[in-house]
Design a protein around this motif. Sequence first.
Motif, PDB file in Angstrom:
ATOM      1  N   GLY A   1       1.184  -5.805 -25.349  1.00 22.47           N
ATOM      2  CA  GLY A   1       0.683  -7.195 -24.259  1.00 22.47           C
ATOM      3  C   GLY A   1       1.598  -7.296 -23.284  1.00 22.47           C
ATOM      4  O   GLY A   1       1.361  -8.212 -22.429  1.00 22.47           O
ATOM      5  N   GLU A   2       2.681  -6.667 -23.176  1.00 20.71           N
ATOM      6  CA  GLU A   2       3.551  -6.779 -21.876  1.00 20.71           C
ATOM      7  C   GLU A   2       3.450  -5.527 -21.124  1.00 20.71           C
ATOM      8  O   GLU A   2       3.164  -4.462 -21.521  1.00 20.71           O
ATOM      9  N   THR A   3       3.940  -5.700 -20.020  1.00 20.01           N
ATOM     10  CA  THR A   3       3.930  -4.655 -18.875  1.00 20.01           C
ATOM     11  C   THR A   3       5.501  -4.337 -18.456  1.00 20.01           C
ATOM     12  O   THR A   3       6.338  -5.442 -18.580  1.00 20.01           O
ATOM     13  N   CYS A   4       5.707  -3.306 -18.023  1.00 20.44           N
ATOM     14  CA  CYS A   4       6.931  -2.885 -17.571  1.00 20.44           C
ATOM     15  C   CYS A   4       7.298  -3.415 -16.405  1.00 20.44           C
ATOM     16  O   CYS A   4       8.466  -3.633 -15.997  1.00 20.44           O
ATOM     17  N   GLY A   5       6.361  -3.561 -15.519  1.00 21.44           N
ATOM     18  CA  GLY A   5       6.551  -4.185 -14.129  1.00 21.44           C
ATOM     19  C   GLY A   5       6.304  -3.450 -13.057  1.00 21.44           C
ATOM     20  O   GLY A   5       6.193  -3.908 -11.846  1.00 21.44           O
ATOM     21  N   LEU A   6       6.223  -2.048 -13.371  1.00 20.60           N
ATOM     22  CA  LEU A   6       5.819  -1.035 -12.159  1.00 20.60           C
ATOM     23  C   LEU A   6       4.182  -0.872 -12.593  1.00 20.60           C
ATOM     24  O   LEU A   6       4.081  -0.477 -13.326  1.00 20.60           O
ATOM     25  N   LYS A   7       3.764  -1.016 -11.372  1.00 19.11           N
ATOM     26  CA  LYS A   7       2.207  -0.855 -11.323  1.00 19.11           C
ATOM     27  C   LYS A   7       1.805   0.515 -10.519  1.00 19.11           C
ATOM     28  O   LYS A   7       2.137   0.727  -9.528  1.00 19.11           O
ATOM     29  N   LEU A   8       1.017   1.193 -11.409  1.00 16.63           N
ATOM     30  CA  LEU A   8       0.393   2.480 -10.932  1.00 16.63           C
ATOM     31  C   LEU A   8      -1.123   2.142 -11.057  1.00 16.63           C
ATOM     32  O   LEU A   8      -1.735   1.654 -11.777  1.00 16.63           O
ATOM     33  N   VAL A   9      -1.605   2.882 -10.142  1.00 17.13           N
ATOM     34  CA  VAL A   9      -3.237   2.799 -10.022  1.00 17.13           C
ATOM     35  C   VAL A   9      -3.901   3.698 -11.020  1.00 17.13           C
ATOM     36  O   VAL A   9      -3.575   4.963 -11.369  1.00 17.13           O
ATOM     37  N   TYR A  10      -4.631   3.110 -12.034  1.00 16.04           N
ATOM     38  CA  TYR A  10      -5.366   3.696 -13.065  1.00 16.04           C
ATOM     39  C   TYR A  10      -6.543   4.405 -12.423  1.00 16.04           C
ATOM     40  O   TYR A  10      -6.927   5.588 -12.569  1.00 16.04           O
ATOM     41  N   GLU A  11      -7.349   3.393 -11.860  1.00 16.15           N
ATOM     42  CA  GLU A  11      -8.785   3.735 -11.033  1.00 16.15           C
ATOM     43  C   GLU A  11      -8.923   2.831  -9.533  1.00 16.15           C
ATOM     44  O   GLU A  11      -8.564   1.862  -9.869  1.00 16.15           O
TER      45      GLU A  11
END
Length: 110
Positions: free
Chosen positions: A30-40
């Motif tokens: 449920g946590e994210t690393c903070g770096l966002k990449l585009v999935y779609e």
Amino acid sequence: MCYFEQSLWSCGYWKWGNFRQQCNKEYRTGETCGLKLVYETSFIPSPCKICEQISKKDRRVRKMEEDIARWRREGNRMATIEKTEHDIRGVQGQIEDLWRGHEEKRRSIC
């Protein structure tokens, strides 16, 4: 490097969408690393909400300018004309603020 959906409007404005996939760098559920990449990326052919607000305010300014021209032809409405000119300057300032925010977001890196 967690993956998120992205919405992209025809004017170039974009926003992040929902979380889609966790990367292997983050191990907590449920946590994210903070770096966002585009999935779609979802391409939306209509103008964004900010562009709609700007066009509404442009129409409002045009209407007020037409009213001022009509009042000048009719005469005897100087106070109304002055108030409307003041209102036009206020709305034009709002339009400039909206454009500034729109362009900053459009030019920023996803």
